[in-house]
Design a protein around this motif. Sequence first.
Motif, short mmCIF file in Angstrom:
data_model
loop_
_atom_site.label_atom_id
_atom_site.label_comp_id
_atom_site.label_asym_id
_atom_site.label_seq_id
_atom_site.Cartn_x
_atom_site.Cartn_y
_atom_site.Cartn_z
N ALA A 64 0.16 2.68 -10.71
CA ALA A 64 -0.91 2.20 -9.83
C ALA A 64 -0.45 0.98 -9.05
CB ALA A 64 -2.14 1.86 -10.66
N GLN A 65 0.24 0.06 -9.69
CA GLN A 65 0.74 -1.13 -9.00
C GLN A 65 1.70 -0.75 -7.88
OE1 GLN A 65 2.41 -3.27 -12.28
NE2 GLN A 65 0.47 -4.27 -12.82
N ARG A 66 2.57 0.20 -8.17
CA ARG A 66 3.54 0.63 -7.16
C ARG A 66 2.83 1.20 -5.94
NH1 ARG A 66 6.91 2.67 -10.60
NH2 ARG A 66 5.95 4.75 -10.61
N GLU A 67 1.79 2.01 -6.17
CA GLU A 67 1.07 2.61 -5.05
C GLU A 67 0.26 1.55 -4.30
OE1 GLU A 67 -0.50 5.52 -2.38
OE2 GLU A 67 1.36 5.21 -3.51
N LEU A 68 -0.34 0.61 -5.00
CA LEU A 68 -1.07 -0.47 -4.32
C LEU A 68 -0.13 -1.28 -3.43
CD1 LEU A 68 -3.37 -1.74 -7.21
CD2 LEU A 68 -4.11 -0.54 -5.14
N LEU A 69 1.07 -1.53 -3.89
CA LEU A 69 2.02 -2.29 -3.07
C LEU A 69 2.51 -1.47 -1.89
CD1 LEU A 69 3.92 -4.07 -5.93
CD2 LEU A 69 2.65 -5.20 -4.11
N ARG A 70 2.63 -0.16 -2.07
CA ARG A 70 3.00 0.68 -0.92
C ARG A 70 1.91 0.61 0.14
NH1 ARG A 70 2.00 5.27 1.59
NH2 ARG A 70 0.27 5.80 0.19
N LEU A 71 0.66 0.70 -0.29
CA LEU A 71 -0.46 0.60 0.64
C LEU A 71 -0.51 -0.78 1.29
CD1 LEU A 71 -3.15 2.37 -1.57
CD2 LEU A 71 -2.16 3.29 0.56
N PRO A 81 -0.83 -10.24 -9.40
CA PRO A 81 0.10 -11.31 -9.73
C PRO A 81 1.50 -11.01 -9.17
CG PRO A 81 -1.21 -10.73 -11.65
CD PRO A 81 -1.49 -9.69 -10.60
N VAL A 82 2.13 -12.01 -8.58
CA VAL A 82 3.45 -11.78 -7.98
C VAL A 82 4.45 -11.33 -9.04
CG1 VAL A 82 5.33 -12.84 -6.66
CG2 VAL A 82 2.97 -13.44 -6.14
N ARG A 83 4.32 -11.83 -10.26
CA ARG A 83 5.25 -11.43 -11.32
C ARG A 83 5.16 -9.93 -11.60
NH1 ARG A 83 1.07 -14.10 -13.84
NH2 ARG A 83 -0.12 -12.84 -15.35
N ASP A 84 3.98 -9.34 -11.41
CA ASP A 84 3.83 -7.89 -11.58
C ASP A 84 4.36 -7.14 -10.36
OD1 ASP A 84 2.62 -8.37 -14.01
OD2 ASP A 84 0.57 -8.12 -13.26
N ALA A 85 4.26 -7.77 -9.20
CA ALA A 85 4.65 -7.10 -7.96
C ALA A 85 6.16 -6.98 -7.81
CB ALA A 85 4.06 -7.83 -6.76
N ARG A 86 6.89 -8.00 -8.22
CA ARG A 86 8.34 -8.03 -7.92
C ARG A 86 9.09 -6.80 -8.45
NH1 ARG A 86 9.64 -12.59 -5.35
NH2 ARG A 86 8.40 -14.49 -5.71
N PRO A 87 8.94 -6.41 -9.72
CA PRO A 87 9.69 -5.21 -10.15
C PRO A 87 9.26 -3.93 -9.45
CG PRO A 87 8.21 -6.01 -11.90
CD PRO A 87 8.24 -7.05 -10.83
#
Length: 404
Positions: free
Chosen positions: A211-218, A238-244
């Motif tokens: 889900a995080q990966r798709e939210l960042l793609r959007l 959180p940026v720490r979750d976004a970076r990977p």
Amino acid sequence: MPRETLSLAEARRIALAAQRFHVPRPSGPVGVAQVRRVLHALGLVQIDHVNLLVPAHYHVPFSRLGPYDRRHLDALVYRRREFTEQWAHEASIIPVAHWPLLRHRMETRPVRPYGFERYLRRHAGYVADVLEWVRARGPLTAADLPTPPTGERRLPHSWYGTVPRAVLEAYFARGELAVADRRPNFARTYDLAERIIPEEHHRRRMAPVEAQRELLRLAARANGVGTAADLADHYRMPVRDARPRLVELVESGVLRQVRVEGWREPAYLHREAELPARIDASALLAPFDPVLWFRPRAERLFHFHHRNEIFTPPAKRRWGAWVLPFLLGDRPVARVDVKALRPERRLRVGAAFLEPGVRPGPVAEALAAELKLVARWIDLDGIEVGRRGNLARTLASVVGSRAH
């Protein structure tokens, strides 16, 4: 765009194109399909019901499309159920298909107002009854619910106002309830999420990293280009979750890491991002427009310092209560403090400020045209301009209003 370094001007054009400012506004009536297209492109629209001019979530499509029937947006959210409300950036309108992307947050985040979990635990019987009342009678508003057995209905020091509303909001934040409609006073009506969210989306479960990966793609699609912090802020991740997850999106080819002139941090460019030769926008932006809502990005992209001062005491405001940045070309060039004087059917421009290094004449001409368009859109007959600000006199002259 094969280059690995972008000029700041290129980054601005990419960002504004991602936000649909690279296409002209429709020349004819705006239909529901065009509103739908804008909402999907942005991914979400932050909800705000301050009505000094028009609630901000209605203003965001106007900035891209010009005058449109606000009932189109209501229909997409509350009639057709193609979109829904949920906590995303803040309280937001999102495509209903994105409900599963936020479910892991619904199930793990503390409920709002923060600290209200203690009330939920202490008064579990009343809290359970609320859900059963909605199940049996819904959709319901907070006003439809009885006062708790404690006899205390008001909830001091919270913008939720009452205990019944806070209980409903807690269920909403957890994804057990969804917003069925809005009353004329903007009050939410709540129903079981399973009766609002289509089954294919309500039942779907996604791993948090997926889900995080798709939210960042959007987020990258809606921003065009941005740093890790920029993209994480779009859905308040959180940026720490976004970076990977961003590393994974680069490895899969969805994003490309680039440098933007003057930025200290690396940026991420969406593979479908467009770089138009120029941006010919002329639009007043809502205070919560996605172009400007993350202040560090707005300052890096546009050298524009944007603050919403509605909750600032009047004596301490620099710009005004409801200040709209004015986008001309590829950058904000002015800002105006506005208020709809509905009984008088006039749009009041209390102050008008020009950004440094910008010529007042062309800005005043374009801004006057946009103000007149806004006034017609919300059924006002005229504009009056106050004296405050370094653009006020020029603007008043162009509008044809004597400074008040």
